[in-house]
Scaffold this active site. Structure first.
Site, PDB file in Angstrom:
ATOM      1  N   GLY A  74       0.750  -1.282  -0.098  1.00 23.28           N
ATOM      2  CA  GLY A  74      -0.191   0.020   0.107  1.00 23.28           C
ATOM      3  C   GLY A  74       0.790   1.402  -0.161  1.00 23.28           C
ATOM      4  O   GLY A  74       0.279   2.272   0.494  1.00 23.28           O
ATOM      5  N   LYS A  75       2.106   1.166  -0.519  1.00 28.20           N
ATOM      6  CA  LYS A  75       3.050   2.522  -0.499  1.00 28.20           C
ATOM      7  C   LYS A  75       2.787   3.148  -1.649  1.00 28.20           C
ATOM      8  O   LYS A  75       2.696   4.452  -1.855  1.00 28.20           O
ATOM      9  CB  LYS A  75       4.348   1.985  -0.181  1.00 28.20           C
ATOM     10  CG  LYS A  75       4.378   1.329   1.027  1.00 28.20           C
ATOM     11  CD  LYS A  75       5.779   0.473   1.365  1.00 28.20           C
ATOM     12  CE  LYS A  75       6.027   0.213   2.636  1.00 28.20           C
ATOM     13  NZ  LYS A  75       7.327  -0.744   3.008  1.00 28.20           N
TER      14      LYS A  75
END
Lengths: 354, 354, 354, 354
Positions: D299-300
């Site tokens: 989720g970066k």
């Protein structure tokens, strides 16, 4: 070290790793439960064992880099002796400059990379990273190759045929000084050894010398014949597995035989198994580091049983080969003796469709 | 992407970098004051310019990796056209599968590595990292090579001789479809091109096909003759400089000619200049990544003007070649036309002492 | 794999290599007679054993990369348990996200890199190369860290002090779910663990949460205190040896303490022994790949007993650590218990000259 | 070179590349039609220009490795001056040991790696690969940092706050001796600079000295506060783009802020754009070489506009930054002045949901 002497540099010989003395099965099984290179190496070891257990599969060993000067020679010797490999494709450095060279009684020596290469030059010592070699002994090897070339009937030869002649030479009298000569073992076991870039090693010097002195009539090296012969091997073997140490020409050449067979309209399969041990990076687009999945797009390698291992060979090959040796699947394998097939002038050659 | 079609994959052709349109002199001069790869690249660029300015020096260009599929073809074409290179040693991939292939009117296409290689296989598209190729077009190239092989008198040839034949083929009628064919330009400029592992490419398929259908009488590839010929070039040139892109067989082969000449007792010098652009690591002991200082221990390369550049070639070569092109030292150079020498059967061959 | 479920992805846990069960002494001895990485690894193994046999030497273990998710955790646990290491400098990933995380009862899972990362994102599974992690379990770890931070008196702490608190937390009741927790073992053995970039991991999330909710009064992480404490350790230890797995901040930080002591005018020695296992290249000039000889120019590392090993850690560390374990030199070593020193507020601190 | 003198070693200063003087637009456009690293670099250059043209996007520059000693300092200076970057996350080496060091009037010098590091040690010269530094000048820098630390009110600081203090110091009187100080420019432009491993550089020596002499009451470095502050920046910026040179802590730290915000229940997006220039290999599983697609699983980073470039930074950054500079999209950007926000004690802080 301006005036260093050869005798000071060449003291401790490299010794070869002996897979028969180290059982790595439990280590490999432990590594199979880890991640990264350890797990990859464990999977590669398992795939190699599967190749050996698969009765329809012939094993082609590809060798690039300076492996035998680094102590990996006896591993390949043991593989040849024990029907763990059915054909070899190699760089000339390994087979000629290193195995044949040692067969003549010479050694590689533990050296260092922290050295003045000009001083080595003066001392007539050659360096491979951290390993030293007596340049004059290499000269003896070159000259022996020149002699062998001179003894041949003047016509084109595959490298395999010449390497068989080298084996015959070593089988003669006391020419072979060691017990772990791959060239000799392969000759006796009728395992073909191909060196597609055969002029790119001590053999090149031998043939250079031979041809220079015999410009009108001489033996020559036909690498197209190598290709023809390895395609023959592929056709004869139902299935094939590639065990590749390093990349370069051996990887390319061995992978290409499926495409070659296809081009002739001859029915054959992609390589069913493929392992590569290498530190080459895929990101420069060169074949040495290209993934085995990329090879699938070319119709060379199937992807069910493929595994790349990111490791320098002196660490990974002893572990992988010891595992397969002690698993023992090779004990049920018969020798393929592909040299017998390739040397048989009357053996029927599959007819090309195209 | 299970049912992807070839036409969807092969849309945007790779285009080749044009050094005549980009002047990198000021950039290289700025890089010469930095550190790491930038400074190394600047020094290498300067050394290449020195090779070209040195009237006694012949330039040998070594090519490994997939360079021409990646857009570097016109750079080498411009080097050939402008007397910036006197001999080429290459992998077959570059000269045959890529340059000759494009000379026939085919293209390489921008692709991606994020792809299912099985789908490519079904679509008959081959992949080189992020580049796509039409497998059927490669087949046309293979067949053309087979035709050329079939047109030759049955005897052993150096790869150089066959590549000259390929150039002759392209010079005939409208066979050449492009303006930047290296094979054709080298033919016209009489620049020898050696591919020591010649069976390891589309030419291998061509000769495989030729020999399979003509088992009794056929043309063959003699890589020992390649070696003989390149030693001849070395003897004729007073001094030599190596510009090496990648490692592999071309690096090894070109470096070895000084040792070959020494073995014959023929007086010659180490390579005076040497540049290598590579990402290969020296720590696996393989030749591709071995330092040029190590080569000095072997008597191959002098160390005054040597420089390794740690970079993938598509970044470094355009900058280096543009620099040398715009510096213009090549304008005073005459074409060496080594093919004329090598083809002249009456040219005296230096007598070997050993 | 658009709708893949977490439970399908997290099936096979990574298991840790157990050095007590694999004796690699004979393998390492064989490797010492080879070349390249094998010989380097053998020399490194010997140097590590020498560190342990040297009564005046304290061993500082530096850890970078994702080691414990890859199955190397129990090796370090066994090193802590058996006085084979006296201080640890690590990235937060290893100590917090992986060891502490597993201490809470969570696992790492065997995965694959051939995967759609968007699908993993949807399934709330995080990937480290070929390893999968439950993102929600990581969240539990983050929250536990936030709790621990909240339990601290509001003032600056060294990472070592906080990691000791984490050990204390695990020592409480049934908080620790595993037998091979490094954090807990180090707490009990009083081995200091430093994570100089402590906010760069799950601890960072924990302290972010703690401080966000307590903006006026909160615990903070003082990495300068880490540095002070490790210099104290260096001063207390007569000699030091560095065993570095990977590079990054731990390598830099641990090497720098000799320079720090020098800057204060405190009498100390360079690190007497130094080993680094890494695949980082020196040619980009970054510290991770810089040679240990370069470190000598800085006054950090002496060069008599230094060795770099070019290998990915999952292959080299099990071999090296098993060797040292079975050699047994650690059996005569006493625990240094540096935490006791560092926690003793009354312990005299050497006076700086500058 | 046993008795080499410092003055013989420190002769030719490294000079910094000036993007304002080299227009690489046409070169990059040509590279976009090639393959491998050239095409990747062209795409990365385009993505960076897109970040600058996207009005909603803030640019976070991440710096690891020895970049400024290698001649890349003025590039970052020009980026700061021209609103081409809104926040910086760096190793301490770049900001403190190299930029601040040069701001005090000291230089880095062109050196060589072919050197005896013991002789350098004796001459008090430190080496970074092929670059030399005066060890005594580094000492002056350390002491200046100690002074600055001593001037601070005793409490925890983010590295950003201390670097602002360093900028204030340089803005005072004639303390700054150069025109291209990044620390000073960022101070004036209110661009925050974070060094999450702040003790791992000359600042570490400065704070070590300060705290050693003031054990009871001293300034401290709170890297958790860094994290808090960068999350604030992320929340304030609608969208973010990461331009990462090298990997290490800066890459990890900057990527983690999206996860940090998520953990607090604060609404934010993944990084919309991401570029990384690195030679690190993904195969060792370490974060430095991990792909940006892997970061998506965490989720970066989103994967639409991500590009890794396989190159040493001194080659790739000048080309990429010159391209973006001359494209000029930055001309329409306003300065974000995030320091003003972070320093405003009355600015409302978004309330955490968890």
């Amino acid at each position: 070290m301006a005036n260093v002497k050869k005798s000071d540099l060449l003291k401790e010989p490299v010794e070869h790793f002996d897979i028969t003395k180290h059982n790595t099965i439990s280590m490999v099984e432990a590594m199979s439960k880890m991640a990264f290179s350890a797990r990859d190496l464990a999977r590669a070891s398992d795939i190699y064992d599967r190749m050996l257990a698969d009765k329809d599969c012939s094993v082609i060993l590809c060798l690039a880099g300076s492996l035998f000067s680094a102590g990996l020679k006896k591993i390949v010797f043991d593989m040849v002796q024990n029907n763990m490999v059915d054909a070899i494709v190699s760089t000339g450095a390994n087979i000629v400059d290193q195995d044949f060279f040692e067969s003549l009684g010479f050694k590689h020596y533990k050296g260092t990379k922290w050295v003045d290469d000009h001083a080595l030059r003066s001392a007539r010592v050659d360096r491979i990273y951290d390993t030293f070699i007596d340049e004059d002994e290499l000269g003896v090897s070159d000259n022996t190759l020149s002699e062998i070339a001179g003894s041949l009937k003047p016509k084109p030869y595959s490298s395999r045929e010449i390497i068989e002649e080298m084996g015959k030479y070593l089988a003669t009298g006391k020419n072979c000084k060691v017990k772990d000569s791959i060239t000799l073992a392969a000759f006796k076991k009728q395992v073909p050894i191909f060196v597609p870039a055969f002029s790119d090693c001590s053999a090149g010097f031998g043939f250079l010398h031979h041809q220079w002195h015999n410009p009108e009539s001489h033996a020559s090296i036909d690498s197209a014949k190598d290709f023809r012969e390895l395609v023959r091997v592929k056709l004869e073997a139902k299935e094939t597995g590639l065990l590749m140490i390093g990349g370069g020409v051996p990887k390319n050449f061995a992978q290409d035989i499926t495409v070659g067979a296809e081009m002739l309209g001859l029915d054959t399969n992609m390589h069913k198994y493929a392992i590569q041990i290498t530190v080459a990076d895929e990101r420069d687009g060169a074949l040495s580091g290209s993934t085995l999945r990329e090879a699938c797009s070319w119709g060379k390698v199937d992807t069910v049983w493929e595994q790349m291992v990111y490791s320098e060979a002196t660490l990974a090959l002893p572990i992988l080969a010891s595992y397969a040796y002690h698993k023992g699947s090779w004990k049920k394998r018969a020798a393929r003796k592909y040299n017998a097939l390739l040397n048989d002038e009357k053996a029927p050659i599959p007819a090309a469709k195209y």
